[in-house]
Scaffold this motif. Structure first.
Motif, short mmCIF file in Angstrom:
data_model
loop_
_atom_site.label_atom_id
_atom_site.label_comp_id
_atom_site.label_asym_id
_atom_site.label_seq_id
_atom_site.Cartn_x
_atom_site.Cartn_y
_atom_site.Cartn_z
N UNK A 147 -34.05 8.45 -23.00
CA UNK A 147 -33.31 7.15 -22.73
C UNK A 147 -32.18 7.35 -22.72
N UNK A 148 -31.44 6.37 -22.32
CA UNK A 148 -29.72 6.23 -22.40
C UNK A 148 -29.18 5.92 -23.91
N UNK A 149 -30.04 5.39 -25.00
CA UNK A 149 -29.57 4.76 -25.95
C UNK A 149 -29.38 5.87 -27.07
N UNK A 150 -29.00 5.55 -28.14
CA UNK A 150 -28.74 6.30 -29.53
C UNK A 150 -30.37 6.47 -30.34
N UNK A 151 -30.15 7.80 -30.79
CA UNK A 151 -31.51 7.76 -31.83
C UNK A 151 -30.98 7.96 -33.21
N UNK A 152 -31.54 7.34 -34.39
CA UNK A 152 -31.17 7.24 -35.55
C UNK A 152 -32.77 7.72 -36.33
N UNK A 153 -32.75 8.60 -37.24
CA UNK A 153 -34.04 9.09 -37.81
C UNK A 153 -33.92 8.38 -39.24
N UNK A 154 -34.85 7.93 -39.69
CA UNK A 154 -35.00 7.56 -40.93
C UNK A 154 -35.81 8.46 -41.91
N UNK A 155 -35.63 8.42 -43.15
CA UNK A 155 -36.36 9.45 -43.93
C UNK A 155 -38.16 8.88 -43.85
N UNK A 156 -38.73 10.08 -44.14
CA UNK A 156 -40.19 9.82 -43.80
C UNK A 156 -40.73 8.97 -44.75
N UNK A 157 -41.30 7.85 -44.10
CA UNK A 157 -42.08 6.37 -45.02
C UNK A 157 -40.81 5.78 -45.73
N UNK A 158 -39.55 5.92 -45.52
CA UNK A 158 -38.69 5.45 -46.42
C UNK A 158 -38.05 4.19 -45.61
N UNK A 159 -38.73 3.26 -46.13
CA UNK A 159 -38.21 1.70 -45.48
C UNK A 159 -37.10 1.40 -45.88
N UNK A 160 -36.66 1.44 -46.97
CA UNK A 160 -35.46 1.17 -47.61
C UNK A 160 -34.21 1.92 -46.83
N UNK A 161 -34.48 3.24 -46.47
CA UNK A 161 -33.31 4.10 -45.66
C UNK A 161 -33.08 3.33 -44.28
N UNK A 162 -34.55 2.92 -43.71
CA UNK A 162 -34.64 2.38 -42.35
C UNK A 162 -33.83 1.26 -42.35
N UNK A 163 -33.83 0.08 -43.52
CA UNK A 163 -33.20 -0.97 -43.53
C UNK A 163 -31.55 -0.76 -43.61
N UNK A 164 -31.00 0.51 -44.16
CA UNK A 164 -29.86 0.91 -44.10
C UNK A 164 -29.29 1.12 -42.98
N UNK A 165 -30.01 1.83 -42.20
CA UNK A 165 -29.65 2.12 -40.78
C UNK A 165 -29.83 0.80 -39.74
N UNK A 166 -30.71 0.15 -40.02
CA UNK A 166 -30.59 -1.10 -39.12
C UNK A 166 -29.40 -1.96 -39.60
N UNK A 167 -29.30 -1.92 -40.87
CA UNK A 167 -27.81 -2.82 -41.12
C UNK A 167 -26.71 -2.17 -40.57
N UNK A 168 -26.73 -1.00 -40.50
CA UNK A 168 -25.35 -0.26 -39.84
C UNK A 168 -25.15 -0.50 -38.48
N UNK A 169 -26.14 -0.91 -37.85
CA UNK A 169 -26.21 -0.87 -36.25
C UNK A 169 -25.53 -2.10 -35.76
N UNK A 170 -24.65 -1.67 -34.50
CA UNK A 170 -23.83 -3.05 -34.00
C UNK A 170 -24.53 -4.13 -33.75
N UNK A 171 -23.84 -5.22 -33.77
CA UNK A 171 -24.50 -6.58 -33.64
C UNK A 171 -25.25 -6.71 -32.23
N UNK A 172 -24.63 -6.15 -31.21
CA UNK A 172 -24.94 -6.16 -29.70
C UNK A 172 -25.99 -5.13 -29.28
N UNK A 173 -26.56 -4.27 -30.61
CA UNK A 173 -27.38 -3.10 -30.08
C UNK A 173 -29.08 -3.64 -30.11
N UNK A 174 -29.64 -3.33 -29.03
CA UNK A 174 -30.99 -3.32 -29.13
C UNK A 174 -31.81 -2.51 -30.14
N UNK A 175 -32.65 -3.11 -30.94
CA UNK A 175 -33.37 -2.07 -31.95
C UNK A 175 -34.81 -1.78 -31.58
#
Length: 416
Positions: A147-175
């Motif tokens: 795809x044309x977008x960016x890729x972020x990998x969160x630590x395996x089964x680590x929902x807290x790390x996923x939340x950190x990455x989601x929070x850091x994403x630009x407001x206009x980014x599709x997630x």
């Protein structure tokens, strides 16, 4: 200096290491297979203890008959892509039934499970971000990279790390949050409720690959989403018919608008020949068996629980799996290869896994027992492990309590 594109690392290097130790574990040819999950390799009958045919349906008479009849009636090929001349009534029937089975509005069938996941690349525009569990299947990672977008990998089964990455994403980014349901190597499962909550809190879509849990988990066998009671909380389910459904092909299921978008825009769907008639008919017949013979699922889970606990009694650590996928890790490929060879000599064929399929180095034996096995077969596997472990001096794991598997079949689900 000129670089040779063919001179990179990969499975061929693992093969070379193993063959230097007299081990030939990959691309082994089977001359015949039997209905009791055995095969003939090099003129010997061996037990298949690593198959993804979880429910044993690839030799089920009704599944075979359906495939043969479809080939006789419609030929061996659909003759074109789905968008043009390749759509069959069988495809439509399979899509309607699998959508209902998964508790979704609509579905589209693809030629392979890998292609079903590659279709997700059509969702990623330049401002979009895919958030992937670090251990997702290779097809999901390839889709994100295509795809044309960016890729972020969160630590395996680590929902807290996923939340950190989601929070850091630009407001206009599709997630897009993307995960396996049952992870194919270690056999652990995603916390779909926690992932749904995280996705909702940050306006993300949640996509789950049910390749290994569809047909195996849940009260009806509809997978981890059913087990977690989140069928109506997913934006898309992807899966394959090559595991519990004993065929080939893939499926994307979810809200009708989401499915229609991918059906009309995903290149892996638009530019591939359609699923052959025999494969579609086999998947349909397998679905009927899944719905009408729940005892197969129960037997698979019971045998898996026996295998986990039997190996743990012998000192082998099968964590973190809570499913019919039973992993046993080794420090390096040579040690894993020696153990694989000892089991093979004892008539037990397992899967020897190394990089890139597992991270962090080392090696792993990946075992599964199917509904076509029985307690005698289970005992044979455990005896082979015990004998090989005594002879090779394989390091043993810590003392571990018995485990109850993730089930969703009306019995208590548990984790160690």
């Amino acid at each position: 200096m000129t670089v040779d594109p063919f001179a990179k690392g990969g499975l061929h290097q693992a093969e070379a290491i193993l063959k230097a130790h007299g081990v030939d574990a990959y691309f082994r040819s089977m001359a015949a297979r039997t209905g009791d999950s055995h095969a003939v390799i090099d003129g010997r009958k061996v037990m298949l203890a690593g198959s993804n045919d979880y429910l044993g349906l690839s030799t089920h008479p009704a599944v075979i008959e359906a495939a043969v009849n479809a080939a006789r009636r419609l030929g061996t090929s659909a003759g074109g892509s789905r968008a043009l001349s390749g759509t069959l009534d069988l495809h439509g029937e399979l899509e309607e039934r699998i959508a209902a089975f998964l508790g979704q509005e609509a579905a589209v069938v693809t030629t392979t499970g890998f292609q079903a996941n590659l279709a997700l690349s059509a969702l990623l525009g330049r401002s979009d971000i895919a958030f992937l569990d670090a251990r997702v299947h290779a097809s999901l990672l390839e889709a994100a990279r295509l795809g044309w977008g960016r890729v972020r990998r969160y630590r395996h089964l680590d929902t807290a790390h996923l939340r950190e990455l989601l929070a850091a994403a630009p407001d206009d980014a599709g997630r897009l949050v993307v995960t396996d349901g049952m992870f194919s190597m270690d056999g652990d499962v995603a916390d779909l409720r926690a992932l749904r909550d995280a996705a909702d809190d940050f306006g993300a879509k949640l996509i789950v690959d049910a390749a290994h849990d569809m047909g195996v988990l849940g009260n009806r066998g509809a997978g981890l989403a059913e087990h977690c009671e989140v069928e109506d909380g997913l934006d898309l389910i992807t899966a394959t018919f090559s595991k519990a459904f004993a065929s080939i092909g893939g499926v994307l299921a979810g809200p009708a608008g989401n499915v229609h978008y991918l059906r009309s825009n995903a290149r892996s769907i638009l530019f591939s020949a359609a699923l052959p008639p025999a494969s579609a008919a086999a998947a349909l017949a397998a679905l009927t068996v899944v719905e009408t013979e729940p005892e197969r699922r129960t037997r698979t889970l019971d045998l898996a629980e026996g295998l986990h606990n039997g190996l743990r009694t012998l000192g082998f650590d099968t964590r973190p799996s809570t499913t019919p996928i039973v992993p046993v890790r080794f420090a390096d490929l040579a040690a894993g290869g020696a153990f694989w060879a000892a089991l093979f000599r004892a008539g037990v064929f397992t899967n020897l896994v190394a990089a890139p399929a597992i991270p962090g180095g080392g090696a792993m034996l990946r075992l599964t027992l199917t509904a076509n096995h029985d307690e005698t077969h289970l005992a044979t596997v455990l005896e082979a492990f015990d004998t090989a472990g005594r002879r090779l001096g394989v390091p043993r794991g810590p003392d571990l309590p018995p485990v109850r598997l993730t089930r969703g079949d009306g019995r208590r689900a548990g984790r160690r």
